[in-house]
Scaffold this active site. Structure first.
Site, PDB file in Angstrom:
ATOM      1  N   TYR A  87     -19.562   9.827   4.493  1.00  0.00           N
ATOM      2  CA  TYR A  87     -19.964  11.215   4.186  1.00  0.00           C
ATOM      3  C   TYR A  87     -20.691  11.250   2.840  1.00  0.00           C
ATOM      4  CZ  TYR A  87     -19.826  16.193   3.166  1.00  0.00           C
ATOM      5  OH  TYR A  87     -20.194  17.478   2.840  1.00  0.00           O
ATOM      6  N   LYS A 120     -24.641  12.387   1.993  1.00  0.00           N
ATOM      7  CA  LYS A 120     -25.009  13.454   1.043  1.00  0.00           C
ATOM      8  C   LYS A 120     -25.805  12.888  -0.133  1.00  0.00           C
ATOM      9  CE  LYS A 120     -23.544  17.114   3.202  1.00  0.00           C
ATOM     10  NZ  LYS A 120     -24.436  18.239   3.553  1.00  0.00           N
TER      11      LYS A 120
END
Ligand code: NDP
Ligand code: 8X3
Length: 255
Positions: A153, A157
């Site tokens: 994750y 990002k």
């Protein structure tokens, strides 16, 4: 003429709050997501409450064909897009890398990175032709820092952070502004999705401190898109008071 904003992932959380707040401020809307019933309900709610136009487009941002067809439909209506909020995204799983589920990884990479690329690839030419536009990318504190078990994750990002900077450099000469908002913990459906539907575990993420709410982020997005034309907000990091850094939450202090 009023402005039109296209908001991806408007069926829940930050995207939904942004749609409502933009409508309150007289933006016409194009709202997207996979859950059609929620899109339709939000469109009816907004249209009955505010005198703005709302168009719903139901598609999966991971499917390039579907993205292309949806944006082509807008092009055939000569629909201007003044603002694109690249918000659709998710975390899936919280495992250490060696225990990770590759399906979780694919979901995150395909949605957060490729979905944002697909949307931008299709919408930017419209903005270039218009000679103006504003793209707001919803990144994360996970794109600025990392934390244990955040691995993939955080990686997606960080890529959003890099793409945000690249787009800004490439699009300034076309009169297009590019901005990012990078939130810390916001209570939405985010943790429910990350924890694969486990409601108890998802609730516990927000125990003992005052998390951000979706409106806090919508308010920042509205601020960004309502600055004078010559002003661009490049990048914002917005955290709960109790979250001084990614992966660190001070609990049970009353804030
Ligand atoms: P929610 O789960 O509440 O909302 C996510 C939205 O993204 C939903 O509308 C969902 O719609 C949409 N979405 C997810 N996958 C897809 C897909 N494949 N195709 C189309 N739409 C999709 O979470 P948030 O509102 O919190 O998340 C919004 C953004 O904010 C994400 O990019 C997230 O990474 C980021 N963020 C969230 C933080 C938080 O703590 N909540 C903090 C920092 C950043 P549907 O399921 O109907 O398709
Ligand atoms: C989600 C915010 O703090 O869980 O993007 O990384 S955090």
């Amino acid at each position: 003429m009023g402005k039109t904003a296209l908001i991806t992932g408007a069926t829940s959380g930050i995207g939904k709050a942004t749609a409502r707040l933009f409508a309150e401020h007289k933006f016409d809307l194009i709202i997207t997501g996979r859950r059609e019933d929620r899109l339709n309900a939000l469109a009816s709610e907004i249209e009955s409450q505010y005198a703005v136009k709302v168009q719903s487009l139901c598609f999966d941002v991971r499917e390039y064909e579907a993205v292309t067809q949806s944006i082509d439909a807008l092009k055939s209506q000569n629909q201007p897009i003044d603002v694109l909020v690249n918000n659709a995204g998710l975390a899936s799983g919280l495992d250490k890398l060696q225990d990770g589920d590759v399906e979780d990884w694919n979901k995150m990479i395909d949605t957060n990175v490729k979905g944002l690329l697909y949307m931008s690839r299709q919408v930017i030419p419209i903005m270039i032709e218009q000679g103006h536009g504003h793209i707001v990318n919803i990144g994360s504190i996970a794109g600025k820092e990392v934390y244990p078990n955040g691995n993939v994750y955080c990686g997606t990002k960080h890529m959003v952070d890099a793409l945000n900077k690249s787009m800004r450099r490439e699009l300034a000469e076309h009169g297009i502004k590019v901005s990012a908002v990078n939130p810390g913990a916001v209570e939405t459906e985010f943790s429910l999705v990350r924890l694969h539907g486990n409601e108890d575990k998802a609730k516990k993420v927000y125990d003992g401190f005052k998390n951000l709410v979706a409106y806090d982020i919508a308010d920042a997005v509205l601020y960004i898109v309502t600055r004078p034309e010559h002003v661009n907000i490049n990048d914002l990091i917005i955290m709960p008071k109790a979250q001084p850094a990614a992966g660190t939450i001070i609990r049970n202090k009353g804030y």
